[in-house]
Structure formats: structure tokens, C-alpha cells
Design an enzyme around this catalytic site. Structure first.
Site, mmCIF file in Angstrom:
data_model
loop_
_atom_site.group_PDB
_atom_site.id
_atom_site.type_symbol
_atom_site.label_atom_id
_atom_site.label_comp_id
_atom_site.label_asym_id
_atom_site.label_seq_id
_atom_site.Cartn_x
_atom_site.Cartn_y
_atom_site.Cartn_z
ATOM 1 N N ASN A 97 -55.220 -7.198 21.483
ATOM 2 C CA ASN A 97 -54.279 -6.727 22.499
ATOM 3 C C ASN A 97 -54.611 -7.479 23.786
ATOM 4 O OD1 ASN A 97 -52.725 -5.380 24.346
ATOM 5 N ND2 ASN A 97 -53.874 -3.442 24.251
ATOM 6 N N LYS A 157 -52.981 -7.514 26.487
ATOM 7 C CA LYS A 157 -52.513 -6.819 27.693
ATOM 8 C C LYS A 157 -51.788 -7.832 28.591
ATOM 9 C CE LYS A 157 -56.199 -3.586 26.913
ATOM 10 N NZ LYS A 157 -57.077 -2.561 27.422
ATOM 11 N N HIS A 192 -49.840 2.904 23.718
ATOM 12 C CA HIS A 192 -51.184 2.567 24.208
ATOM 13 C C HIS A 192 -51.515 3.479 25.399
ATOM 14 C CE1 HIS A 192 -54.423 0.372 26.150
ATOM 15 N NE2 HIS A 192 -54.653 -0.165 24.964
ATOM 16 N N GLU A 212 -52.727 2.886 28.177
ATOM 17 C CA GLU A 212 -52.297 2.369 29.497
ATOM 18 C C GLU A 212 -50.806 2.622 29.712
ATOM 19 O OE1 GLU A 212 -54.001 -1.533 28.968
ATOM 20 O OE2 GLU A 212 -55.982 -0.598 29.047
ATOM 21 N N GLU A 230 -58.103 5.185 19.985
ATOM 22 C CA GLU A 230 -58.749 4.528 21.112
ATOM 23 C C GLU A 230 -59.134 5.574 22.156
ATOM 24 O OE1 GLU A 230 -57.428 0.130 21.361
ATOM 25 O OE2 GLU A 230 -56.002 1.334 22.463
ATOM 26 N N GLY A 271 -62.072 -0.748 27.871
ATOM 27 C CA GLY A 271 -62.379 -1.633 28.994
ATOM 28 C C GLY A 271 -63.571 -1.191 29.813
ATOM 29 N N SER A 278 -63.656 -1.098 23.693
ATOM 30 C CA SER A 278 -64.860 -1.926 23.899
ATOM 31 C C SER A 278 -65.451 -2.452 22.592
ATOM 32 C CB SER A 278 -65.903 -1.158 24.720
ATOM 33 O OG SER A 278 -65.408 -0.899 26.016
#
Ligand code: PGA
Length: 257
Positions: free
Chosen positions: A9, A11, A100, A102, A170, A176, A215
Site C-alpha cells: 500500500n 498510500k 483502510h 486512514e 490492521e 506507521g 509496521s
């Protein structure tokens, strides 16, 4: 047995220059892998939509699948800045991430919106990697299973074609942050998701891959991949480095549970 999937991904990262160099280097680093590595592990790159046609030209002869990172839940209309499912299909891309964290956190993707996106994708025959995962405060207050169940059921209830579905767990606190869930923590939630899938779909559910994300890097991926209910990874930061990502591919190929 679900297939193993390694998904990158990117992003909002990348450029045309990076794409060219990246795939050249990724192939070099991956050249020592057996020729059927990409059959054993479906390797997917979820790229910024604007680069998908450019990436298609680069990877056209490679056994690599391309995906979007999101689509809009409506078929078309006055939704400035959005991308529709049909537009994706028009580019010959039939995969996307959905939900996701985010998107949930910064762009208002609720369970209802995510369900609408999943439904639309399954109507359009688009393969989905649908994401779920709890925040740190939800984990600390013992709500992990409640949150994962609520998010997953929205996805599962909207899914009209099981063969198109992949779930990615996730934990938001691991994305991250450099903080990975331990293999045990991840397996516990994956086993829980596996049960939800079973309950909803019966034997067909056995084919649905459940990926871990948060991560992931070469140093922690092997142990994660050794867990019974972890069928691959969804990788952000580490996927931007072709050498690291080819290491992850190597691990995914060699660790078959
Ligand atoms: P990360 O991102 O690997 O950088 O934690 C994972 C993701 O957000 O999909």
C-alpha cells in the site's frame, strides 16, 4: 486453504521516476526467487490511482497485480475528486483496498459507506482487500473484538461474492508507528475473524485470505506468517523499499503454514 497474498500500500507516495526505478530494482532483488514465486504468493501493489496506467505499462509482462486504494460508493455523479468503480474497470484494474483506517480516520469512511463500497465492488466483479482494526484506546479498553466484529460484519453483510473478498486486519496503533502487534496478538484476532467468516459463509469462508498489516517488515514478518490464520501481509512503509519488499516476498514464499 486461502491463497497467500502480499500487498503493498503505497498510500500517497511515489512518482513516475520512482515507479520505473522501483520495479527494475524489485525484480533484480527478487531474481533469486524460484520462477513460481509469484504463483505461490499473489503480489499486489495498491498505488495512487493517477499512476495506475503508467504502472500498467511498466509491469505488463510481470506477474504483478495492480490495485487502487479506494473507490467511491456511488456509481457516478457530482462527487468532485472521486474515482468510480467503472473508471477503475475502464483502466483494466479490478482490485482495490476498501476501508483502510486512514480512510476511516481522515475521510469519513463509516461502516455504512464501506459496506456500500464493498457491495458495489462485488456487483462489479472487483476484488477487494477490506480493512478492519481497532485503535489503541479501543484495545486498551478491551474492545478489540467488538470493534473488529462490527467492522467485519459491515463488510461481510455487504459482500455478495465471497471469492472477491480478502480481509486485512490492521490494528490502527500499529500502522506507521513501528509498533507491530506480536504474532500472538495478531493470530488471536485473525482466528476471531476466521470464526466470523465461518459463521457468515460456512465452508466457502475457508478460501478467504486474512492479511495482517501494521509496521510489517522483514524483521517481524516471518513470525507473523507462521501463524495459522495469517495468510499474508498488507504493507505500507516497508513496501516503498524494493529490497525490503522483495525480502517480504521471499518470506511469504518460504513460510507456507
Ligand atoms: P505500515 O502501513 O506498514 O506503514 O504500518 C500499513 C498500512 O497502512 O496498510
Amino acid at each position: 486453504m486461502p491463497k497467500t497474498i502480499l500487498a503493498a500500500n503505497w498510500k500517497m507516495h511515489g512518482s513516475k521516476k520512482m515507479l520505473k526505478e522501483y520495479f527494475r530494482d524489485f525484480l533484480n532483488y527478487s531474481s533469486e526467487l524460484s520462477s513460481n514465486a509469484f504463483d505461490k504468493v499473489e503480489t499486489v501493489f495498491a498505488l495512487p490511482t493517477i499512476y495506475l496506467p503508467f504502472a500498467q505499462d511498466i509491469v505488463q509482462t510481470l506477474p504483478i497485480k495492480l490495485a487502487a486504494q479506494n473507490i467511491h460508493q456511488n456509481e457516478k455523479g457530482a462527487f468532485t475528486g472521486e474515482i468510480s468503480a467503472d473508471m477503475l474497470l475502464d483502466l483494466n484494474i479490478n482490485r482495490t483496498l476498501i476501508g483502510h483506517s486512514e480512510r476511516r480516520q481522515y475521510f469519513g469512511d463509516t461502516d455504512a459507506i464501506i459496506a456500500a463500497k464493498v457491495k458495489l465492488c462485488t456487483e462489479k466483479n472487483i476484488k477487494i482487500i477490506a480493512c478492519c482494526g481497532e485503535t489503541l484506546s479501543e484495545r486498551e479498553s478491551g474492545k478489540t473484538q467488538d470493534v473488529v466484529e462490527r467492522q467485519c460484519m459491515a463488510i461481510l453483510d455487504a459482500c455478495q461474492e465471497v471469492s472477491l473478498l480478502t480481509i486485512a486486519y490492521e490494528p490502527v496503533w500499529a500502522i506507521g508507528t513501528g509498533k507491530t502487534a506480536t504474532a500472538g496478538q495478531a493470530q488471536e484476532v485473525h482466528a476471531f475473524i476466521r470464526k466470523l467468516l465461518d459463521k457468515k459463509f460456512g465452508p466457502q469462508a475457508l478460501e478467504i485470505p486474512i492479511l495482517y498489516g501494521g509496521s510489517v517488515k522483514a524483521a517481524n514478518f516471518k513470525e507473523l506468517m507462521q501463524q495459522e490464520d495469517i495468510n499474508g501481509g498488507l504493507v505500507g512503509g516497508a513496501s516503498l523499499d524494493p529490497q525490503e519488499f522483495s525480502q517480504l516476498l521471499k518470506i511469504a514464499v518460504t513460510v507456507q503454514v
